[in-house]
Design a protein around this motif. Sequence first.
Motif, PDB file in Angstrom:
ATOM      1  N   ASP A  34       0.844  -1.203   0.000  1.00 46.56           N
ATOM      2  CA  ASP A  34       0.000   0.000   0.000  1.00 46.56           C
ATOM      3  C   ASP A  34       0.885   1.262   0.000  1.00 46.56           C
ATOM      4  O   ASP A  34       0.721   2.163  -0.835  1.00 46.56           O
TER       5      ASP A  34
ATOM      6  N   THR B 170      -2.549   3.847   3.144  1.00 44.58           N
ATOM      7  CA  THR B 170      -3.806   4.501   2.759  1.00 44.58           C
ATOM      8  C   THR B 170      -4.994   3.772   3.398  1.00 44.58           C
ATOM      9  O   THR B 170      -4.830   3.031   4.372  1.00 44.58           O
ATOM     10  N   ASP B 171      -6.166   3.974   2.818  1.00 46.86           N
ATOM     11  CA  ASP B 171      -7.387   3.356   3.365  1.00 46.86           C
ATOM     12  C   ASP B 171      -7.314   1.837   3.408  1.00 46.86           C
ATOM     13  O   ASP B 171      -7.881   1.202   4.303  1.00 46.86           O
ATOM     14  N   ASP B 172      -6.604   1.232   2.465  1.00 50.73           N
ATOM     15  CA  ASP B 172      -6.501  -0.239   2.414  1.00 50.73           C
ATOM     16  C   ASP B 172      -6.059  -0.793   3.771  1.00 50.73           C
ATOM     17  O   ASP B 172      -6.677  -1.689   4.340  1.00 50.73           O
TER      18      ASP B 172
ATOM     19  N   GLY C 179      -7.624   8.559   1.612  1.00 49.23           N
ATOM     20  CA  GLY C 179      -8.054   8.362   0.218  1.00 49.23           C
ATOM     21  C   GLY C 179      -9.051   7.239   0.023  1.00 49.23           C
ATOM     22  O   GLY C 179      -8.853   6.367  -0.829  1.00 49.23           O
TER      23      GLY C 179
ATOM     24  N   ASP D 183      -1.617   1.417  -5.342  1.00 51.68           N
ATOM     25  CA  ASP D 183      -1.493   1.106  -3.910  1.00 51.68           C
ATOM     26  C   ASP D 183      -2.281  -0.150  -3.562  1.00 51.68           C
ATOM     27  O   ASP D 183      -1.809  -1.021  -2.822  1.00 51.68           O
ATOM     28  N   THR D 184      -3.456  -0.270  -4.147  1.00 53.99           N
ATOM     29  CA  THR D 184      -4.309  -1.412  -3.790  1.00 53.99           C
ATOM     30  C   THR D 184      -3.841  -2.708  -4.455  1.00 53.99           C
ATOM     31  O   THR D 184      -3.829  -3.765  -3.810  1.00 53.99           O
TER      32      THR D 184
HETATM   33 MG    MG Z   1      -5.942   2.983  -1.270  1.00 52.19          MG
END
Ligand code: MG
Length: 308
Positions: free
Chosen positions: A21, A56-58, A94, A262-263
């Motif tokens: 990520d 990030t959000d992941d 994000g 990123d994901t």
């Molecule tokens: Mg992300």
Amino acid sequence: MNQSVLKSKFIGALIGTAIGDAIGMPYEGLTHQEVNATCTLPLEMQDGRLPKGSYTDDTELAIGIAESLITNKGLVDKNHILQRFIENFDRKRGYGFGTISILQKKANAKTLFGTGSYGNGAAMRIAPISLVYYDTPTNLYEAVAKCSEITHAHVLGIEGAQIQAHAIAIALRSIQSTHSLDATEFVNEIMGIAKQDVYKQKLHKILNLLNEKGDHQLVIDELGNGVEAFNSVPSAVYSFLSNLNSFEDAVTYAVCLGKDTDTIAAMTGAIAGAYLGVEAIPSEWIDCLENKDFIKNLAERIFHLKST
Ligand code: MG
Ligand code: AR6
């Protein structure tokens, strides 16, 4: 399996998610050609829309799932997980538009985008569920569905998470040192849980691409590099299988696909970390990772949950 090896694989899956990520974060949204023009290899942690080493959000969502599983001794409690998501929510990470709407209670998961979201948001955060249920595939299947439905009710969003979770589980059960993993067997095992045509077709394409040693553009054309689960989970599985013995190469390959870097790298990192263990992750990357001790500790606590 030796318990210290298994523990390293548990930590590898969670730290691998966060590392993929963070290493992919600066390139999110760029095309494959733009990533190639921008980055220098070997990849290093870089500043992006967040400071270097930030996840990030992941990862923030994966942390929420891990915390909830620890509190509830491995049981999936949808309301409790949602509560963890809401309390951890930090907009600057994000998040996808649909997931933000659910966390802010402005939308219902079942009717989001009409039929529920098929974004890759359920798949990217799933590693903690694989840690708890890696040794019982039927329970894993049910646990993933429950965990995904909180935000991603579309069958393609859920099945993407199923495939990612089972890929991590198979990687956890496979021992690298005794015999090298067979890519065809790996894909065939995942094929056993795929019900939707788009996933069945893309899993077949993974096998063809491995035989052809597909270049990045061909992999993007055949498997995708977008935010939809069906355009990113198969690409993560391919990035892992085409770079079986190197965490760094697998994650670098994923980032170089471009778009949802990123994901796709987080999902690749989860599978590669689960297979190779945390020792296989470059220490320069781990040194730079935000909250690394906290994330490692979550994996250790799930490991202890499983071994008591
Ligand atoms: Mg992300
Ligand atoms: N119909 C049409 N478009 C859809 C549908 C649908 N049923 N489902 C999803 N989309 P979302 P995520 C499109 O918002 O999955 C972040 O950067 C729609 O454009 O549920 O949590 C994460 O890190 C929607 O906004 O987000 C991931 O990389 C988009 O798919 C990525 O975003 C994503 O679905 C996805 O996160």
